[in-house]
Design a protein around this motif. Sequence first.
Motif, PDB file in Angstrom:
ATOM      1  N   GLY A 319       0.793  -1.220   0.000  1.00 51.49           N
ATOM      2  CA  GLY A 319       0.000   0.000   0.000  1.00 51.49           C
ATOM      3  C   GLY A 319       0.825   1.269   0.000  1.00 51.49           C
ATOM      4  O   GLY A 319       0.318   2.355  -0.287  1.00 51.49           O
ATOM      5  N   GLY A 320       2.118   1.147   0.305  1.00 53.58           N
ATOM      6  CA  GLY A 320       2.997   2.311   0.291  1.00 53.58           C
ATOM      7  C   GLY A 320       3.588   2.617  -1.070  1.00 53.58           C
ATOM      8  O   GLY A 320       4.336   3.578  -1.224  1.00 53.58           O
ATOM      9  N   LEU A 321       3.267   1.791  -2.079  1.00 50.38           N
ATOM     10  CA  LEU A 321       3.814   1.995  -3.418  1.00 50.38           C
ATOM     11  C   LEU A 321       2.976   3.040  -4.146  1.00 50.38           C
ATOM     12  O   LEU A 321       2.168   2.734  -5.027  1.00 50.38           O
ATOM     13  CB  LEU A 321       3.835   0.670  -4.185  1.00 50.38           C
ATOM     14  CG  LEU A 321       4.631  -0.459  -3.519  1.00 50.38           C
ATOM     15  CD1 LEU A 321       4.553  -1.731  -4.348  1.00 50.38           C
ATOM     16  CD2 LEU A 321       6.089  -0.054  -3.312  1.00 50.38           C
ATOM     17  N   LYS A 322       3.197   4.270  -3.805  1.00 54.39           N
ATOM     18  CA  LYS A 322       2.335   5.364  -4.236  1.00 54.39           C
ATOM     19  C   LYS A 322       2.441   5.687  -5.726  1.00 54.39           C
ATOM     20  O   LYS A 322       1.549   6.340  -6.276  1.00 54.39           O
ATOM     21  CB  LYS A 322       2.659   6.613  -3.413  1.00 54.39           C
ATOM     22  CG  LYS A 322       2.416   6.429  -1.921  1.00 54.39           C
ATOM     23  CD  LYS A 322       2.795   7.660  -1.130  1.00 54.39           C
ATOM     24  CE  LYS A 322       2.583   7.432   0.363  1.00 54.39           C
ATOM     25  NZ  LYS A 322       2.965   8.619   1.154  1.00 54.39           N
ATOM     26  N   SER A 323       3.510   5.236  -6.378  1.00 51.71           N
ATOM     27  CA  SER A 323       3.685   5.544  -7.800  1.00 51.71           C
ATOM     28  C   SER A 323       3.374   4.352  -8.702  1.00 51.71           C
ATOM     29  O   SER A 323       3.480   4.458  -9.918  1.00 51.71           O
ATOM     30  CB  SER A 323       5.134   6.000  -8.064  1.00 51.71           C
ATOM     31  OG  SER A 323       5.464   7.143  -7.301  1.00 51.71           O
ATOM     32  N   LEU A 324       2.988   3.221  -8.111  1.00 48.62           N
ATOM     33  CA  LEU A 324       2.790   1.989  -8.871  1.00 48.62           C
ATOM     34  C   LEU A 324       1.678   2.150  -9.901  1.00 48.62           C
ATOM     35  O   LEU A 324       0.560   2.557  -9.584  1.00 48.62           O
ATOM     36  CB  LEU A 324       2.463   0.837  -7.925  1.00 48.62           C
ATOM     37  CG  LEU A 324       2.570  -0.573  -8.525  1.00 48.62           C
ATOM     38  CD1 LEU A 324       3.998  -0.895  -8.906  1.00 48.62           C
ATOM     39  CD2 LEU A 324       2.034  -1.616  -7.546  1.00 48.62           C
ATOM     40  N   LYS A 325       1.990   1.801 -11.172  1.00 47.62           N
ATOM     41  CA  LYS A 325       1.012   1.891 -12.251  1.00 47.62           C
ATOM     42  C   LYS A 325       0.595   0.516 -12.770  1.00 47.62           C
ATOM     43  O   LYS A 325      -0.517   0.371 -13.286  1.00 47.62           O
ATOM     44  CB  LYS A 325       1.579   2.717 -13.417  1.00 47.62           C
ATOM     45  CG  LYS A 325       1.767   4.193 -13.096  1.00 47.62           C
ATOM     46  CD  LYS A 325       2.219   4.958 -14.327  1.00 47.62           C
ATOM     47  CE  LYS A 325       2.333   6.459 -14.021  1.00 47.62           C
ATOM     48  NZ  LYS A 325       2.744   7.230 -15.224  1.00 47.62           N
ATOM     49  N   TYR A 326       1.482  -0.470 -12.649  1.00 51.96           N
ATOM     50  CA  TYR A 326       1.200  -1.785 -13.225  1.00 51.96           C
ATOM     51  C   TYR A 326       1.550  -2.868 -12.220  1.00 51.96           C
ATOM     52  O   TYR A 326       2.688  -2.972 -11.774  1.00 51.96           O
ATOM     53  CB  TYR A 326       2.027  -1.970 -14.507  1.00 51.96           C
ATOM     54  CG  TYR A 326       1.918  -3.324 -15.150  1.00 51.96           C
ATOM     55  CD1 TYR A 326       0.706  -3.807 -15.619  1.00 51.96           C
ATOM     56  CD2 TYR A 326       3.040  -4.124 -15.318  1.00 51.96           C
ATOM     57  CE1 TYR A 326       0.613  -5.048 -16.220  1.00 51.96           C
ATOM     58  CE2 TYR A 326       2.958  -5.377 -15.917  1.00 51.96           C
ATOM     59  CZ  TYR A 326       1.734  -5.833 -16.369  1.00 51.96           C
ATOM     60  OH  TYR A 326       1.641  -7.061 -16.967  1.00 51.96           O
ATOM     61  N   VAL A 345      -2.435   3.187  -3.237  1.00 53.00           N
ATOM     62  CA  VAL A 345      -1.807   2.924  -4.538  1.00 53.00           C
ATOM     63  C   VAL A 345      -2.636   3.650  -5.607  1.00 53.00           C
ATOM     64  O   VAL A 345      -3.139   3.035  -6.561  1.00 53.00           O
ATOM     65  CB  VAL A 345      -1.729   1.413  -4.829  1.00 53.00           C
ATOM     66  CG1 VAL A 345      -0.765   1.138  -5.979  1.00 53.00           C
ATOM     67  CG2 VAL A 345      -1.254   0.649  -3.598  1.00 53.00           C
ATOM     68  N   ALA A 346      -2.742   4.943  -5.450  1.00 53.61           N
ATOM     69  CA  ALA A 346      -3.701   5.727  -6.237  1.00 53.61           C
ATOM     70  C   ALA A 346      -3.328   5.842  -7.711  1.00 53.61           C
ATOM     71  O   ALA A 346      -4.177   6.133  -8.542  1.00 53.61           O
ATOM     72  CB  ALA A 346      -3.827   7.130  -5.629  1.00 53.61           C
ATOM     73  N   CYS A 347      -2.071   5.601  -8.052  1.00 58.12           N
ATOM     74  CA  CYS A 347      -1.631   5.744  -9.442  1.00 58.12           C
ATOM     75  C   CYS A 347      -1.870   4.485 -10.267  1.00 58.12           C
ATOM     76  O   CYS A 347      -1.661   4.501 -11.487  1.00 58.12           O
ATOM     77  CB  CYS A 347      -0.140   6.102  -9.491  1.00 58.12           C
ATOM     78  SG  CYS A 347       0.239   7.764  -8.892  1.00 58.12           S
ATOM     79  N   LEU A 348      -2.291   3.401  -9.629  1.00 56.76           N
ATOM     80  CA  LEU A 348      -2.408   2.120 -10.320  1.00 56.76           C
ATOM     81  C   LEU A 348      -3.356   2.224 -11.514  1.00 56.76           C
ATOM     82  O   LEU A 348      -4.491   2.662 -11.394  1.00 56.76           O
ATOM     83  CB  LEU A 348      -2.905   1.041  -9.355  1.00 56.76           C
ATOM     84  CG  LEU A 348      -2.717  -0.406  -9.820  1.00 56.76           C
ATOM     85  CD1 LEU A 348      -1.246  -0.748  -9.922  1.00 56.76           C
ATOM     86  CD2 LEU A 348      -3.399  -1.377  -8.870  1.00 56.76           C
ATOM     87  N   GLU A 349      -2.854   1.782 -12.687  1.00 54.29           N
ATOM     88  CA  GLU A 349      -3.640   1.829 -13.913  1.00 54.29           C
ATOM     89  C   GLU A 349      -4.021   0.443 -14.421  1.00 54.29           C
ATOM     90  O   GLU A 349      -5.034   0.291 -15.098  1.00 54.29           O
ATOM     91  CB  GLU A 349      -2.866   2.571 -15.010  1.00 54.29           C
ATOM     92  CG  GLU A 349      -2.596   4.036 -14.689  1.00 54.29           C
ATOM     93  CD  GLU A 349      -1.833   4.738 -15.787  1.00 54.29           C
ATOM     94  OE1 GLU A 349      -1.511   4.081 -16.811  1.00 54.29           O
ATOM     95  OE2 GLU A 349      -1.552   5.945 -15.644  1.00 54.29           O
ATOM     96  N   LYS A 350      -3.194  -0.557 -14.113  1.00 54.84           N
ATOM     97  CA  LYS A 350      -3.469  -1.910 -14.607  1.00 54.84           C
ATOM     98  C   LYS A 350      -3.232  -2.919 -13.495  1.00 54.84           C
ATOM     99  O   LYS A 350      -2.155  -2.976 -12.917  1.00 54.84           O
ATOM    100  CB  LYS A 350      -2.578  -2.232 -15.818  1.00 54.84           C
ATOM    101  CG  LYS A 350      -2.882  -3.585 -16.449  1.00 54.84           C
ATOM    102  CD  LYS A 350      -2.089  -3.790 -17.733  1.00 54.84           C
ATOM    103  CE  LYS A 350      -2.416  -5.139 -18.367  1.00 54.84           C
ATOM    104  NZ  LYS A 350      -1.684  -5.350 -19.641  1.00 54.84           N
ATOM    105  N   LEU A 351      -4.260  -3.730 -13.205  1.00 46.03           N
ATOM    106  CA  LEU A 351      -4.175  -4.757 -12.182  1.00 46.03           C
ATOM    107  C   LEU A 351      -4.631  -6.080 -12.790  1.00 46.03           C
ATOM    108  O   LEU A 351      -5.767  -6.192 -13.260  1.00 46.03           O
ATOM    109  CB  LEU A 351      -5.055  -4.390 -10.980  1.00 46.03           C
ATOM    110  CG  LEU A 351      -5.179  -5.447  -9.869  1.00 46.03           C
ATOM    111  CD1 LEU A 351      -3.815  -5.776  -9.277  1.00 46.03           C
ATOM    112  CD2 LEU A 351      -6.134  -4.962  -8.778  1.00 46.03           C
TER     113      LEU A 351
END
Length: 463
Positions: A319-326, A345-351
């Motif tokens: 949850g601390g990976l604030k820049s994670l996108k993928y 993880v607000a930046c997440l674009e693809k899960l």
Amino acid sequence: MEQCTDKAGKNSEEKKIFLDIACFFNGQDEDRVTEVLNSCDFSAIIGIQVLIERSLLTVSHGRLRMHDFLQELGWDIVRGASPNKPGKWSRLWLLKDIEHVLTKNTGTEAIEGIFVDSTKLGVDMDVTPKSFSMMNKLRYLKIENGNLPKGLEFLPNSLWILDWTRYPLKSLPSHFNPQKLLELGLSHSCIKHVQIGTEPLCNLKTINLSHSLNLVSTPNFKGMPYLEFLYLEGCIRLYEVDPTIECRWLKSLKVLNLSGCSRVNKLPNDTCHLECLEELYLNGTGIKELPTSTEVLEILTVLNFKDCKYLVRLPSSVGGLKSLKYLNLSGCSKLDQLPDELGPVACLEKLDVSGTGIREVPSSIGLLKNLKELSLAGCKARSPKSWNMMFDPFQLLRKRSHIQAGLSLPCLSRLHSLTELDPSDCNLSEDAMPNDFGCLSSLKSSISAEINLLDYLRASANL
């Protein structure tokens, strides 16, 4: 007189940059070429700009381009220094010339670069043990399939780039100490251990040992303080990443690729100093869990666990990976839950959690306002089996009423950026479906689940 000397020096440097691009870097990425030339003590930014102003070079879509006529002019300048004697040329770029020099051992200290594009027909030749012994000014060496039937006694310490695809030996020459080395590429090689001299490699930024099937250990990283890219994909005998990757000064690393390293089952415990890490590829490894210190990787954008069959959990620190996108967790069959707190993880674009054992998607997924793609394919919540249940139908009937029939989905109405959703093959029932699908205005495609999702969407939207 001093001004004339300075001008002559600048013209000489611009000429070298022109010839390097004509022979080696035409059509390549401007930033990478600039970095390489800068590392060779050229004022690359100024030199390239001068060539552009003189219409000797153009930049198109971030790549340096030189007209065919000008490139041939550069080749003629190199050849003209000593006609018909490639061993005395400053640069070698054609297969026949490189073969002549390396098989006949005719190289001299005039040679600054040997470069054969690996995308073209590869070199297949026998290189003598002393082929490079006279090349004391060699900056670039990029070849493919150079055989060494009698070994290799010498590599020049002057090298900035060493890129030898399918390097055939288990180690580099013992006296090789290239303190200016910028890039080391030994992909698809026979290398077993990588030891490069005894002095720090303060210029080294890239190591690529991908698909080196004999590699059993990574280099010691203590003398590589500015390493940025480490590619170890497909090194199937590699069993660990050297603990020195935890070193306090190894904080420039941007990409770590361990894809397919099936014997690697853990990462170093302390990742606190990898503060610049942007991409981490662990797909196909034997990793069981991430270190709890993962949360400090604040600029990590890519985290790939695809087909990590032994991964059992993700720490809450994800949850601390604030820049994670993928985030790719597909095929992690032993993973049965996601961390409860995904909101940060607000930046997440693809899960992608397809093919996992996840039974319930946490409600915090609704906070991922930038999520564009969500794959849940094959997340079947299977009921636990036991011998008693197999042979006692009454017990089975009693338990069936409170055994979850399939994947459970939370409210998704806040996923306004979601464009792709795949809930196929998840044992989804109407009771398990949220009633807010009609609010997903950005949704463009959705693979049908076991129920007809399109009809469900229409019903939810009262269409």
